[in-house]
Design an enzyme around this catalytic site. Structure first.
Site, PDB file in Angstrom:
ATOM      1  N   ASN A   9      -4.074  -5.707  13.615  1.00 23.70           N
ATOM      2  CA  ASN A   9      -5.512  -5.380  13.707  1.00 23.70           C
ATOM      3  C   ASN A   9      -6.331  -6.556  14.234  1.00 23.70           C
ATOM      4  OD1 ASN A   9      -5.196  -2.800  12.435  1.00 23.70           O
ATOM      5  ND2 ASN A   9      -5.195  -3.805  10.446  1.00 23.70           N
ATOM      6  N   TYR A  42      -8.051  -7.711   7.811  1.00 23.46           N
ATOM      7  CA  TYR A  42      -9.092  -7.014   7.052  1.00 23.46           C
ATOM      8  C   TYR A  42     -10.331  -7.910   6.894  1.00 23.46           C
ATOM      9  CZ  TYR A  42      -5.260  -3.748   6.474  1.00 23.46           C
ATOM     10  OH  TYR A  42      -4.239  -2.871   6.736  1.00 23.46           O
ATOM     11  N   HIS A  86      -7.355 -10.536  -0.948  1.00 23.14           N
ATOM     12  CA  HIS A  86      -6.689 -10.189   0.315  1.00 23.14           C
ATOM     13  C   HIS A  86      -7.502 -10.754   1.477  1.00 23.14           C
ATOM     14  CE1 HIS A  86      -4.305  -8.308   3.264  1.00 23.14           C
ATOM     15  NE2 HIS A  86      -4.192  -7.088   2.759  1.00 23.14           N
ATOM     16  N   ASN A 117      -4.075 -10.140   7.205  1.00 26.09           N
ATOM     17  CA  ASN A 117      -3.730  -8.891   7.924  1.00 26.09           C
ATOM     18  C   ASN A 117      -4.883  -8.196   8.646  1.00 26.09           C
ATOM     19  OD1 ASN A 117      -1.245  -9.471   6.893  1.00 26.09           O
ATOM     20  ND2 ASN A 117      -1.176  -7.785   5.421  1.00 26.09           N
ATOM     21  N   THR A 138       0.841  -1.196   0.000  1.00 34.30           N
ATOM     22  CA  THR A 138       0.000   0.000   0.000  1.00 34.30           C
ATOM     23  C   THR A 138       0.876   1.246   0.000  1.00 34.30           C
ATOM     24  OG1 THR A 138      -1.859  -1.051   1.066  1.00 34.30           O
ATOM     25  CG2 THR A 138      -1.626   1.304   1.468  1.00 34.30           C
TER      26      THR A 138
HETATM   27  C1  FNR Z   1       2.614  -3.846   3.437  1.00 32.03           C
HETATM   28  N1  FNR Z   1       2.025  -5.105   3.383  1.00 32.03           N
HETATM   29  C2  FNR Z   1       0.850  -5.276   2.694  1.00 32.03           C
HETATM   30  N2  FNR Z   1       0.256  -6.502   2.625  1.00 32.03           N
HETATM   31  C3  FNR Z   1      -0.850  -6.705   1.875  1.00 32.03           C
HETATM   32  O1  FNR Z   1      -1.335  -7.821   1.805  1.00 32.03           O
HETATM   33  N3  FNR Z   1      -1.399  -5.664   1.172  1.00 32.03           N
HETATM   34  C4  FNR Z   1      -0.894  -4.407   1.210  1.00 32.03           C
HETATM   35  O2  FNR Z   1      -1.403  -3.509   0.534  1.00 32.03           O
HETATM   36  C5  FNR Z   1       0.247  -4.187   2.029  1.00 32.03           C
HETATM   37  N4  FNR Z   1       0.784  -2.944   2.163  1.00 32.03           N
HETATM   38  C6  FNR Z   1       1.976  -2.753   2.825  1.00 32.03           C
HETATM   39  C7  FNR Z   1       2.548  -1.495   2.852  1.00 32.03           C
HETATM   40  C8  FNR Z   1       3.777  -1.300   3.460  1.00 32.03           C
HETATM   41  C9  FNR Z   1       4.385   0.050   3.456  1.00 32.03           C
HETATM   42  C10 FNR Z   1       4.434  -2.404   4.066  1.00 32.03           C
HETATM   43  C11 FNR Z   1       5.786  -2.230   4.700  1.00 32.03           C
HETATM   44  C12 FNR Z   1       3.855  -3.640   4.057  1.00 32.03           C
HETATM   45  C13 FNR Z   1       2.764  -6.297   3.860  1.00 32.03           C
HETATM   46  C14 FNR Z   1       3.753  -6.794   2.800  1.00 32.03           C
HETATM   47  O3  FNR Z   1       3.069  -7.332   1.680  1.00 32.03           O
HETATM   48  C15 FNR Z   1       4.718  -7.878   3.342  1.00 32.03           C
HETATM   49  O4  FNR Z   1       3.968  -8.977   3.806  1.00 32.03           O
HETATM   50  C16 FNR Z   1       5.584  -7.356   4.474  1.00 32.03           C
HETATM   51  O5  FNR Z   1       6.167  -6.114   4.142  1.00 32.03           O
HETATM   52  C17 FNR Z   1       6.692  -8.358   4.834  1.00 32.03           C
HETATM   53  O6  FNR Z   1       7.597  -8.541   3.773  1.00 32.03           O
HETATM   54  P1  FNR Z   1       9.046  -7.823   3.755  1.00 32.03           P
HETATM   55  O7  FNR Z   1       8.819  -6.363   3.653  1.00 32.03           O
HETATM   56  O8  FNR Z   1       9.723  -8.189   5.041  1.00 32.03           O
HETATM   57  O9  FNR Z   1       9.747  -8.412   2.549  1.00 32.03           O
HETATM   58  C1  8K6 Z   2      -1.380   4.851   5.407  1.00 29.25           C
HETATM   59  C2  8K6 Z   2      -0.563   3.624   5.533  1.00 29.25           C
HETATM   60  C3  8K6 Z   2      -1.250   2.429   4.987  1.00 29.25           C
HETATM   61  C4  8K6 Z   2      -0.595   1.174   5.424  1.00 29.25           C
HETATM   62  C5  8K6 Z   2      -1.310  -0.051   4.943  1.00 29.25           C
HETATM   63  C6  8K6 Z   2      -1.013  -1.288   5.681  1.00 29.25           C
HETATM   64  C7  8K6 Z   2       0.427  -1.587   5.842  1.00 29.25           C
HETATM   65  C8  8K6 Z   2       1.085  -0.817   6.939  1.00 29.25           C
HETATM   66  C9  8K6 Z   2       2.475  -1.174   7.156  1.00 29.25           C
HETATM   67  C10 8K6 Z   2       3.053  -0.493   8.354  1.00 29.25           C
HETATM   68  C11 8K6 Z   2       3.757  -1.411   9.232  1.00 29.25           C
HETATM   69  C12 8K6 Z   2       2.866  -2.084  10.228  1.00 29.25           C
HETATM   70  C13 8K6 Z   2       3.630  -3.130  10.968  1.00 29.25           C
HETATM   71  C14 8K6 Z   2       2.777  -4.024  11.787  1.00 29.25           C
HETATM   72  C15 8K6 Z   2       3.549  -5.215  12.197  1.00 29.25           C
HETATM   73  C16 8K6 Z   2       3.099  -5.797  13.464  1.00 29.25           C
HETATM   74  C17 8K6 Z   2       4.054  -6.844  13.911  1.00 29.25           C
HETATM   75  C18 8K6 Z   2       3.745  -7.394  15.245  1.00 29.25           C
END
Ligand code: FNR
Ligand code: 8K6
Length: 347
Positions: free
Chosen positions: A234, A179, A174, A177, A27
């Protein structure tokens, strides 16, 4: 050591990936005010077209699915046309791209679409405030009726059809996470007493209805699913969630999906009720194509794939920091480290 990552991988009769590296859905909150993808987004994805498969940022299937600012949609003609620019740019560079279909359920905020309350399986709020918009406090959702559930299922199928019209090679539903779909799968958020709650079969019903409706609309070869058996975002975990996922994964095994994708930020995390890591739990219950994810490097992913822990790897944050992630890993060159400030622009 990482050489096998660069071998092709056959998902099914119609899709062969050039390599084993997927760009994880990320995202970025950069769509325009009408939630239409921009030219900058097309350029951003096209720069990453050498991934075996790009999974788009989560894209909302209808207005009340929105939980963050400027997340793109796939429910208006302008959004379909905007995404067409993205898929054309990726295909022109030889890449492949799936769209991730999203409804945030109780993590949605009516601020974004001007409605009343968000919808969810049960009227139980998630605690806290919207990231980056801390003034927006999460509200108690309205429990959806069975009629509304049927509309949601049909809206997922319509969104999948729109994604194909926009030129995507397939969709990833999706279901992870915390949702909407995940909210049906965990006891923390699903307290229903009708046919959508109370037992593994009932709690899995919505997820399977969505999967089956999408398959019926666009085909199983183009349908994938992301799941978070381990509650970490969440959501609060509950030991009873285990039997829900045991049931769901057994059902999915028979559905010939393009792939199943773990949803986790750090796959080193262990969950008591899953008996360890999310990927190991999923591998134990699902024998078909499994995508691992969560704080892997090319090296650690390659090792995990060679040990049979999963088949493909999705890379998230390192792909934000390095548009040329695949080329760099292949050449053995050094990667730029990810930092949260990089989220401010789309390079
Ligand atoms: C995410 N992740 C995520 N997952 C998902 O299913 N849909 C999404 O839109 C997003 N958006 C998103 C935004 C940002 C900024 C982060 C950092 C993460 C989770 C992502 O797909 C992935 O599972 C995690 O980032 C872990 O992988 P890496 O970053 O350790 O390779
Ligand atoms: C406006 C931001 C939109 C973000 C979309 C979802 C992804 C957010 C990623 C931020 C990191 C969150 C980490 C949560 C990890 C929990 C581990 C215990």
């Amino acid at each position: 050591m990482t050489a096998q990552l660069f071998q092709p991988y056959r998902l099914n009769d119609s899709l062969v990936l050039d390599n084993h590296i997927l760009m994880a859905p990320l995202t970025r909150c950069m769509a325009d005010a009408d939630l239409v993808p921009t030219q900058a987004m097309a350029d951003y994805y096209a720069r990453r077209a050498d991934a075996g498969l790009i999974i788009s940022e989560a894209t909302i299937i209808r207005p009340d699915g929105q939980g963050y600012p400027n997340t793109p949609g796939i429910f208006t003609q302008a959004q379909i046309d905007g995404w067409r620019k993205v898929t054309d740019a990726v295909h022109a560079k030889g890449g492949k791209i799936f769209m991730q279909l999203w409804h945030t359920g109780r993590v949605a905020h009516p601020f974004f679409w001007g409605g009343e309350a968000p919808i969810a399986p049960s009227a139980i709020a998630v605690e806290g405030t919207v990231p980056r918009m801390r003034e927006l406090v999460y509200q108690t959702p309205k429990a959806v009726t069975v009629t509304e559930i049927a509309e949601l299922v049909s809206d997922y199928a319509k969104a999948a059809e729109n994604a194909i019209e926009a030129g995507f090679d397939g969709v990833e539903i999706h279901g992870a996470n915390g949702y909407l779909i995940d909210q049906f799968l965990h006891h923390d958020s699903n307290r229903r007493e009708d046919e959508y709650g109370g037992s593994p079969e009932n709690m899995s019903r919505f997820a399977l209805e969505v999967v089956d409706a999408v398959i019926a609309r666009i085909g199983h070869e183009r349908t994938a699913l992301r799941l978070s058996p381990g509650a970490y975002f969440n959501m609060a975990g509950d030991a009873r969630d285990r039997e829900v996922f045991d049931y769901l994964l057994a059902e999915l095994e028979g559905r010939q999906l393009a792939y199943l994708h773990a949803g986790i930020f750090d796959d080193a995390m262990e969950f008591d009720y899953l008996g360890g890591r999310v990927s190991d739990y999923m591998r134990g219950k699902y024998g078909k194509t499994l995508v691992g994810v969560g704080s892997y490097t090319a090296h650690s992913a390659s090792l995990a794939i060679s040990e049979g822990r999963f088949n493909l790897i999705a890379i998230g944050r390192p792909f934000i920091a390095n548009h040329d992630y695949v080329a760099k890993v292949k050449a053995g060159s050094e990667l730029v480290a990810y930092s949260d400030e990089m989220l401010a622009n789309l390079y």
